[in-house]
Design a protein around this motif. Structure first.
Motif, PDB file in Angstrom:
ATOM      1  N   ASN A  73       0.904  -1.298  -0.508  1.00 52.58           N
ATOM      2  CA  ASN A  73      -0.205   0.366  -0.134  1.00 52.58           C
ATOM      3  C   ASN A  73       1.225   1.629   0.202  1.00 52.58           C
ATOM      4  OD1 ASN A  73       0.782   0.345   2.935  1.00 52.58           O
ATOM      5  ND2 ASN A  73      -0.580  -0.935   3.887  1.00 52.58           N
ATOM      6  N   THR A  74       2.247   1.452   0.339  1.00 51.35           N
ATOM      7  CA  THR A  74       2.480   2.174   0.616  1.00 51.35           C
ATOM      8  C   THR A  74       3.874   2.025  -0.594  1.00 51.35           C
ATOM      9  OG1 THR A  74       2.293   3.007   2.893  1.00 51.35           O
ATOM     10  CG2 THR A  74       4.571   4.048   1.631  1.00 51.35           C
ATOM     11  N   MET A  75       4.486   3.227  -1.796  1.00 55.55           N
ATOM     12  CA  MET A  75       5.881   3.005  -2.320  1.00 55.55           C
ATOM     13  C   MET A  75       6.945   4.815  -2.026  1.00 55.55           C
ATOM     14  SD  MET A  75       4.991   0.229  -4.384  1.00 55.55           S
ATOM     15  CE  MET A  75       3.430  -0.412  -3.983  1.00 55.55           C
ATOM     16  N   ARG A  76       8.324   4.130  -2.309  1.00 62.56           N
ATOM     17  CA  ARG A  76       8.731   5.243  -1.352  1.00 62.56           C
ATOM     18  C   ARG A  76       9.240   5.529  -2.193  1.00 62.56           C
ATOM     19  NH1 ARG A  76      14.299   4.255   0.939  1.00 62.56           N
ATOM     20  NH2 ARG A  76      14.335   5.814   2.583  1.00 62.56           N
ATOM     21  N   VAL A  77       9.752   6.784  -2.770  1.00 64.86           N
ATOM     22  CA  VAL A  77      10.218   7.810  -3.906  1.00 64.86           C
ATOM     23  C   VAL A  77      11.492   8.260  -3.257  1.00 64.86           C
ATOM     24  CG1 VAL A  77      10.723   8.645  -5.906  1.00 64.86           C
ATOM     25  CG2 VAL A  77       8.488   6.792  -5.682  1.00 64.86           C
ATOM     26  N   LYS A  99       7.656  14.096  -9.179  1.00 64.19           N
ATOM     27  CA  LYS A  99       6.342  14.426  -9.921  1.00 64.19           C
ATOM     28  C   LYS A  99       5.910  13.777 -10.269  1.00 64.19           C
ATOM     29  CE  LYS A  99       5.845  18.677 -11.729  1.00 64.19           C
ATOM     30  NZ  LYS A  99       6.031  20.023 -12.118  1.00 64.19           N
ATOM     31  N   GLN A 100       5.972  12.819 -11.783  1.00 62.47           N
ATOM     32  CA  GLN A 100       5.380  12.459 -13.214  1.00 62.47           C
ATOM     33  C   GLN A 100       5.332  10.653 -12.236  1.00 62.47           C
ATOM     34  OE1 GLN A 100       7.419  11.558 -16.968  1.00 62.47           O
ATOM     35  NE2 GLN A 100       7.421  14.121 -16.568  1.00 62.47           N
ATOM     36  N   PHE A 101       6.681  10.437 -11.193  1.00 62.79           N
ATOM     37  CA  PHE A 101       5.808   8.888 -10.954  1.00 62.79           C
ATOM     38  C   PHE A 101       5.485   8.733  -9.751  1.00 62.79           C
ATOM     39  CE2 PHE A 101       8.210   5.653  -9.026  1.00 62.79           C
ATOM     40  CZ  PHE A 101       7.590   4.271  -9.462  1.00 62.79           C
ATOM     41  N   GLY A 102       5.048  10.418  -8.898  1.00 68.34           N
ATOM     42  CA  GLY A 102       4.962  10.579  -7.306  1.00 68.34           C
ATOM     43  C   GLY A 102       2.662  10.026  -7.752  1.00 68.34           C
ATOM     44  N   LYS A 103       3.261  11.032  -9.007  1.00 67.12           N
ATOM     45  CA  LYS A 103       1.380  10.816  -9.398  1.00 67.12           C
ATOM     46  C   LYS A 103       0.968  10.292  -9.911  1.00 67.12           C
ATOM     47  CE  LYS A 103      -2.172  13.091 -12.475  1.00 67.12           C
ATOM     48  NZ  LYS A 103      -2.609  12.328 -12.733  1.00 67.12           N
ATOM     49  N   ARG A 104       1.286   8.713 -10.512  1.00 68.40           N
ATOM     50  CA  ARG A 104       1.281   7.483 -10.929  1.00 68.40           C
ATOM     51  C   ARG A 104       1.078   6.994  -9.596  1.00 68.40           C
ATOM     52  NH1 ARG A 104       5.471   3.627 -14.146  1.00 68.40           N
ATOM     53  NH2 ARG A 104       4.006   1.769 -14.068  1.00 68.40           N
ATOM     54  N   ILE A 105       2.250   6.995  -8.858  1.00 63.17           N
ATOM     55  CA  ILE A 105       1.072   5.973  -7.580  1.00 63.17           C
ATOM     56  C   ILE A 105       0.160   7.073  -6.873  1.00 63.17           C
ATOM     57  CG2 ILE A 105       2.278   6.193  -4.983  1.00 63.17           C
ATOM     58  CD1 ILE A 105       5.385   6.105  -6.203  1.00 63.17           C
ATOM     59  N   LYS A 106       0.026   7.617  -6.760  1.00 59.67           N
ATOM     60  CA  LYS A 106      -0.874   8.807  -5.987  1.00 59.67           C
ATOM     61  C   LYS A 106      -2.844   7.529  -7.230  1.00 59.67           C
ATOM     62  CE  LYS A 106      -1.567  11.162  -2.996  1.00 59.67           C
ATOM     63  NZ  LYS A 106      -1.982  10.691  -1.438  1.00 59.67           N
ATOM     64  N   LEU A 110      -2.725   3.826  -4.095  1.00 60.08           N
ATOM     65  CA  LEU A 110      -1.734   3.572  -3.669  1.00 60.08           C
ATOM     66  C   LEU A 110      -1.212   5.376  -2.322  1.00 60.08           C
ATOM     67  CD1 LEU A 110       0.556   1.449  -5.636  1.00 60.08           C
ATOM     68  CD2 LEU A 110      -0.847   0.683  -3.462  1.00 60.08           C
ATOM     69  N   LEU A 111      -0.131   4.873  -1.020  1.00 60.73           N
ATOM     70  CA  LEU A 111       0.568   5.758  -0.486  1.00 60.73           C
ATOM     71  C   LEU A 111       1.597   6.070  -0.853  1.00 60.73           C
ATOM     72  CD1 LEU A 111      -0.780   4.552   2.785  1.00 60.73           C
ATOM     73  CD2 LEU A 111      -1.821   6.555   1.256  1.00 60.73           C
ATOM     74  N   PHE A 112       2.161   7.467  -0.934  1.00 57.27           N
ATOM     75  CA  PHE A 112       3.376   7.842  -1.125  1.00 57.27           C
ATOM     76  C   PHE A 112       4.349   8.540  -0.520  1.00 57.27           C
ATOM     77  CE2 PHE A 112       4.970  11.643  -4.031  1.00 57.27           C
ATOM     78  CZ  PHE A 112       6.579  10.750  -3.979  1.00 57.27           C
ATOM     79  N   ALA A 158       0.943  20.583  -6.785  1.00 55.33           N
ATOM     80  CA  ALA A 158       0.075  20.928  -7.814  1.00 55.33           C
ATOM     81  C   ALA A 158       0.051  19.991  -9.096  1.00 55.33           C
ATOM     82  CB  ALA A 158       0.843  22.188  -8.625  1.00 55.33           C
ATOM     83  N   ALA A 159       0.803  18.977  -9.080  1.00 51.96           N
ATOM     84  CA  ALA A 159       1.334  17.730 -10.081  1.00 51.96           C
ATOM     85  C   ALA A 159       0.076  16.607  -9.915  1.00 51.96           C
ATOM     86  CB  ALA A 159       2.220  17.213 -10.221  1.00 51.96           C
ATOM     87  N   GLY A 160      -0.473  16.936  -8.657  1.00 49.72           N
ATOM     88  CA  GLY A 160      -1.399  15.148  -8.108  1.00 49.72           C
ATOM     89  C   GLY A 160      -1.349  14.515  -7.490  1.00 49.72           C
ATOM     90  N   ALA A 161       1.002  14.852  -6.617  1.00 47.77           N
ATOM     91  CA  ALA A 161       1.414  13.617  -6.282  1.00 47.77           C
ATOM     92  C   ALA A 161       1.550  14.062  -4.657  1.00 47.77           C
ATOM     93  CB  ALA A 161       3.146  13.148  -7.306  1.00 47.77           C
ATOM     94  N   THR A 162       0.568  14.261  -4.070  1.00 46.50           N
ATOM     95  CA  THR A 162       0.574  14.548  -2.639  1.00 46.50           C
ATOM     96  C   THR A 162       1.678  13.677  -1.967  1.00 46.50           C
ATOM     97  OG1 THR A 162      -1.182  16.737  -2.569  1.00 46.50           O
ATOM     98  CG2 THR A 162      -0.155  15.932  -0.559  1.00 46.50           C
ATOM     99  N   PRO A 163       2.803  13.206  -1.422  1.00 46.62           N
ATOM    100  CA  PRO A 163       3.394  13.031  -0.167  1.00 46.62           C
ATOM    101  C   PRO A 163       2.131  12.279   0.520  1.00 46.62           C
ATOM    102  CG  PRO A 163       5.113  14.249  -1.092  1.00 46.62           C
ATOM    103  CD  PRO A 163       3.889  14.819  -1.660  1.00 46.62           C
ATOM    104  N   ASP A 164       2.348  11.314   0.758  1.00 52.72           N
ATOM    105  CA  ASP A 164       1.898  10.677   2.857  1.00 52.72           C
ATOM    106  C   ASP A 164       2.656  10.955   3.532  1.00 52.72           C
ATOM    107  OD1 ASP A 164      -1.372  10.839   1.518  1.00 52.72           O
ATOM    108  OD2 ASP A 164       0.214   9.287   0.373  1.00 52.72           O
TER     109      ASP A 164
END
Length: 438
Positions: A73-77, A99-106, A110-112, A158-164
């Motif tokens: 449930n959680t992906m680390r970058v 930004k791109q990968f974080g948005k894909r995860i969200k 999944l949690l980022f 702003a990119a839709g990749a807000t970290p959790d």
């Protein structure tokens, strides 16, 4: 005189009240378990045509969806400041990449977990190098860290990749940004404030060094709270297993300097740090000394074929370097973590490494502690085993006070007993009641 019916009615009401309390407390004691891995290089592996297969050899068309199906449930970058000049094939995660990968995860539900390295290259116990663009005399460390952290998080949001979850530094047992001091003077790495020199003796931090170091962490934390107020802040060290007293001393300083954070993050690689019993002991000490903090194992791994370069501890009599040995290590690691009620996270490092089919620079220099076989591309048994951590029934932590409503102690929603009345805003239990601290 009370009749049997009267007594039964009173007893029933009492039982109902007690049951209601228990259900209430248990409902707030379902501790979130974070399980997954650092998969920072996945987009690059995909670009180089790595072939990802499940354990039966069927092609995996969406790696994130596959991992989610396995209970992750959680992906680390990780995030580097400017990795463009670093020749390491795995140091590629600049802000645009994340930004791109974080948005894909969200978007995958999944949690980022975001891992700030505050460097152009690897940051770890042996190196915490200042980014080239930060070597400017007029900038102070805390101002620079605040500005960079804030701007990075604003771009991610702003990119839709807000970290959790956000790590403010990577394995910072001995400080970070070595050489970056408050007067703007660029000095040798071993003169940096906040750095504990890793020589033959483990020298302690000086107050001046801690002043500088703590200001950086406070600045990073402030930016996190302002831009991502719902995210959990992780402070990450790596001495838990091999030098737990130093780890405890580190977090006592963090406490003394009133640095804002939520989770103690630790690393554990048995081939460097020793047997699981040492991790078990280190976690026990952290729980004893910091009962109000959650703990996560944010980096771990074990080989499936041959040893990792530079290994200093041979664990092969217990866990041979085979697929089965790696899986058994994973199962036993989970059993150790489940003994510790404050531990709520497990993340496998470089889980995505897989050279099968690669035609680029990732086709060589295999890392054989990943969770995919570099020669076949198949998911390894240990990958499937990780879901046992999230499914552990002990994820429901019983409320610590057996006599509900009669304790004057303070507890978190996870059932952790606090040493005193909390000062951080949030919902707590005290004397059988929910109390919101503002």
């Amino acid at each position: 005189m009370m009749t049997f019916t009267d007594r039964w009615a009173i007893a029933s009401r009492r039982a109902l009240i007690i049951l209601s309390f228990i259900i209430f407390h248990l409902s707030f004691s379902v501790a979130q378990k974070y399980v997954g891995g650092d998969i920072s290089v996945l987009p690059k592996f995909e670009q180089q045509n790595a072939k990802y297969l499940d354990k039966d050899g069927a092609a995996i068309t969406d790696v994130l969806e596959f991992l989610k199906q396995q209970g992750w449930n959680t992906m680390r970058v990780r995030l580097f400041v400017d990795p463009s000049n670093d020749p390491d094939k795995c140091v590629v995660q600049d802000l645009e990449y994340v930004k791109q990968f974080g948005k894909r995860i969200k978007d995958a539900g999944l949690l980022f977990m975001l891992d700030f390295h505050y460097s152009d290259t690897w940051a770890d116990p042996g190196q915490q190098t200042i980014p080239d663009s930060w070597k400017i005399w007029s900038w102070t460390p805390d101002e620079t860290v605040y500005k960079y952290t804030k701007e990075s998080l604003e771009a991610l949001v702003a990119a839709g990749a807000t970290p959790d979850l956000i790590q403010t530094g990577n394995e910072i047992s001995f400080g970070m940004l070595w050489g970056f001091v408050t007067d703007g003077k660029y000095e040798d790495w071993d003169e940096y404030g906040g750095h504990l020199v890793p020589t033959s003796d483990w020298r302690d931090y000086t107050d001046t060094r801690w002043d500088n170091f703590s200001n950086m962490l406070k600045a990073a934390g402030l930016a996190c709270r302002e831009i991502c107020p719902e995210a959990k802040i992780i402070i990450h060290t790596e001495q838990c297993a091999n030098n737990p007293t130093l780890d405890v001393a580190f977090f006592r300083h963090i406490q003394q300097y009133e640095i804002d954070y939520d989770i103690i993050g630790v690393s554990y690689y048995p081939y460097f740090k020793g047997p699981l019993s040492k991790l078990d002991n280190g976690l026990t000490l952290l729980e004893k000394n910091f009962p109000d903090k959650q703990i996560q194992l944010v980096e771990t791994g074990y080989p499936s074929k041959w040893e990792v370069n530079g290994s200093t501890y041979d664990y092969t009599k217990t866990y041979p370097y085979t697929h089965e040995g790696q899986c058994q290590f994973t199962a036993d690691l989970i059993a150790v973590l489940q003994k510790h009620p404050q531990v709520n996270g497990l993340s496998w490092w470089y889980a995505e490494a897989n050279a099968k089919g690669c035609t680029g620079d990732l086709a060589t220099g295999w890392y054989n502690a990943s969770l995919f076989d570099n020669e076949t591309g198949r998911a390894l048994p240990a990958l499937y085993e990780l879901k046992a951590y999230a499914e552990d029934p002990s994820a429901i932590v019983p409320f610590l006070n057996d006599r509900v409503g009669e304790s004057t102690d303070w507890f978190t929603l996870q059932g952790l007993r606090l040493s005193s009345k909390p000062t951080r805003p949030g919902l707590y239990f005290n004397n059988g009641k929910k109390i919101w601290i503002r």
